[in-house]
Write an enzyme that holds these catalytic residues in place. Structure first.
Site, PDB file in Angstrom:
ATOM      1  N   CYS A   2      13.718  15.393   4.017  1.00  0.00           N
ATOM      2  CA  CYS A   2      13.898  14.453   2.902  1.00  0.00           C
ATOM      3  C   CYS A   2      14.589  15.151   1.738  1.00  0.00           C
ATOM      4  O   CYS A   2      14.165  16.227   1.300  1.00  0.00           O
ATOM      5  CB  CYS A   2      12.537  13.930   2.479  1.00  0.00           C
ATOM      6  SG  CYS A   2      12.533  13.017   0.932  1.00  0.00           S
ATOM      7  N   TYR A 239     -16.728  -5.729   4.982  1.00  0.00           N
ATOM      8  CA  TYR A 239     -15.493  -5.262   4.344  1.00  0.00           C
ATOM      9  C   TYR A 239     -14.293  -5.800   5.158  1.00  0.00           C
ATOM     10  O   TYR A 239     -13.382  -5.058   5.507  1.00  0.00           O
ATOM     11  CB  TYR A 239     -15.401  -3.733   4.285  1.00  0.00           C
ATOM     12  CG  TYR A 239     -16.595  -3.026   3.710  1.00  0.00           C
ATOM     13  CD1 TYR A 239     -16.696  -2.791   2.335  1.00  0.00           C
ATOM     14  CD2 TYR A 239     -17.618  -2.567   4.541  1.00  0.00           C
ATOM     15  CE1 TYR A 239     -17.788  -2.115   1.813  1.00  0.00           C
ATOM     16  CE2 TYR A 239     -18.711  -1.899   4.021  1.00  0.00           C
ATOM     17  CZ  TYR A 239     -18.793  -1.674   2.652  1.00  0.00           C
ATOM     18  OH  TYR A 239     -19.883  -1.009   2.146  1.00  0.00           O
ATOM     19  N   ASN A 308     -15.327  -1.525   7.863  1.00  0.00           N
ATOM     20  CA  ASN A 308     -14.051  -0.907   7.493  1.00  0.00           C
ATOM     21  C   ASN A 308     -14.050  -0.696   5.982  1.00  0.00           C
ATOM     22  O   ASN A 308     -13.339  -1.391   5.251  1.00  0.00           O
ATOM     23  CB  ASN A 308     -12.886  -1.802   7.928  1.00  0.00           C
ATOM     24  CG  ASN A 308     -11.537  -1.200   7.598  1.00  0.00           C
ATOM     25  OD1 ASN A 308     -11.376   0.015   7.621  1.00  0.00           O
ATOM     26  ND2 ASN A 308     -10.568  -2.040   7.278  1.00  0.00           N
ATOM     27  N   CYS A 336     -10.985   5.448   6.640  1.00  0.00           N
ATOM     28  CA  CYS A 336      -9.803   6.162   6.156  1.00  0.00           C
ATOM     29  C   CYS A 336     -10.174   7.503   5.542  1.00  0.00           C
ATOM     30  O   CYS A 336      -9.339   8.163   4.924  1.00  0.00           O
ATOM     31  CB  CYS A 336      -9.040   5.310   5.126  1.00  0.00           C
ATOM     32  SG  CYS A 336      -9.999   4.888   3.664  1.00  0.00           S
TER      33      CYS A 336
END
Length: 377
Positions: A2, A239, A308, A336
């Protein structure tokens, strides 16, 4: 590689110099280390997220000055850093950003200057659906900016024909947040996110959806497979967001009783619409997941639960409730944050991990999604 990273202008993709296969191996190794209770044989192959053009949402900081704006991030000095050619964004987003910048410059709205705490336009959130439609959300400081954007909506539609949903979010305070509470719709109501299996999830402006569509599809499919294998008569999705797990795990024509709980009323409205259009008999209610579970009667408990949660995890209260709710035989936990996942699983010793998988929702970063199928011993 990048150009922004090599020039030192953006370091968000901290792992971009690491070969992608190594990134995947390292993420799975980290999960295995944090989750020693998951047997080695239980780990399924990780799901890759791609090396470029994988993000379906760009959260663009508006910087620069009137007539010469930047769209990207803030630098260490609080000045805007333009990242309009960032290659992790989906092509439809990247193609729209130059037109979006020109529209903002022509509007005359001054970018918000963080160090000086003045200006009008703070962020633009751009979300792309798989079929190329866009949702544009302008986060502004005042009613004046709202009026300007409302007046110039025809110009915006000509500049960005792919815009199917446009809204303005009011954030008058100087706060380190991405949006305020008040959302004013200018065009459309929701973006249809095709997640496979003939199911489209409707995403409203203040609803959450995973940032990597292909990985989200794999995650929903994996959870649905686990639930189908367990075959519970009843299922709660706590959730539940816009209903992705619940709707994929219910399926049209299924006799399974499915209930989704989500604190965001916007997301609940999205989930209800998706269920209605797909012909899926699932209920969705707005409420706090932990409070709902703790307040439920024993007769109403489901046979399986999907959770979640945000990064903090489900927490000690809900983990303890799941541990003690003997009628719940299976839990699918999508996380996550493997650290909070590890803490929560440690508080649920009555459940054994039968299968687990890493989903690389966030390539080139240390973040990931991990899902685990738990079964009561």
């Amino acid at each position: 590689m990048c150009d922004y990273f090599e020039a030192g202008r953006c370091r968000s993709c901290a792992l971009i110099e690491t070969p992608y296969e190594q990134q995947l191996r390292d993420k799975e190794a980290r999960c295995r280390e944090l989750l020693p209770g998951v047997p080695e044989r239980a780990w399924l192959p990780p799901v890759p997220g791609g090396v470029r053009e994988f993000r379906n949402k760009a959260k663009l900081v508006v910087g620069g000055r009137p007539g010469r704006v930047t769209l990207g991030i803030l630098g260490p000095d609080g000045a805007g850093v333009d990242l309009r050619d960032c290659l992790i964004q989906q092509p439809t987003i990247r193609a729209a950003i130059p037109s979006l910048a020109r529209f903002i410059e022509q509007s005359g709205l001054p970018p918000y200057d963080v160090p000086k705490r003045r200006g009008e336009l703070k962020f633009v959130h751009v979300t792309a659906s798989p079929d190329g439609e866009l949702m544009l959300r302008f986060v502004v400081r005042s009613e004046r900016a709202l009026d300007v954007l409302r007046t110039r909506l025809p110009q915006l539609r000509r500049a960005i024909p792919a815009a199917a949903v446009v809204s303005v979010n009011l954030l008058p305070e100087h706060k380190a947040v991405l949006e305020g509470e008040r959302e004013v719709p200018l065009l459309g109501s929701s973006l249809a996110m095709d997640t496979g299996a003939g199911l489209a999830l409707h995403l409203r402006p203040q609803s959450f959806f995973q940032t990597n569509t292909s990985v989200a599809r794999a995650l929903y499919a994996q959870a649905a497979e686990w639930i189908e294998r367990a075959d519970p008569a009843s299922l709660w999705d706590l959730y539940c967001g816009v209903g992705g797990f619940a709707l994929h795990s219910a399926g049209a024509g299924s006799a399974r009783r499915v209930l989704g709980i989500e604190i965001s009323e916007e997301a609940v409205r999205s989930a209800r619409r998706s269920a209605r259009e797909a012909g899926i008999d699932a209920r969705f209610e707005a409420g706090d997941a932990t409070a709902f579970a703790l307040g439920a009667s024993r007769e109403d408990l489901p046979e399986a639960v999907i959770v979640n949660p945000p990064r903090r995890g489900i927490g000690a209260e809900l983990a303890g409730w799941l541990e003690g709710a003997a009628g719940i035989r299976h839990v699918v936990y999508s996380s996550c944050n493997p650290e909070s996942l590890a803490r929560d699983l440690a508080a649920m010793p009555s459940f054994a991990a039968r299968e687990a998988r890493v989903f690389d929702m966030f390539p080139h970063t240390r973040h990931m999604e991990a899902a685990v199928l738990l079964e009561r011993r």
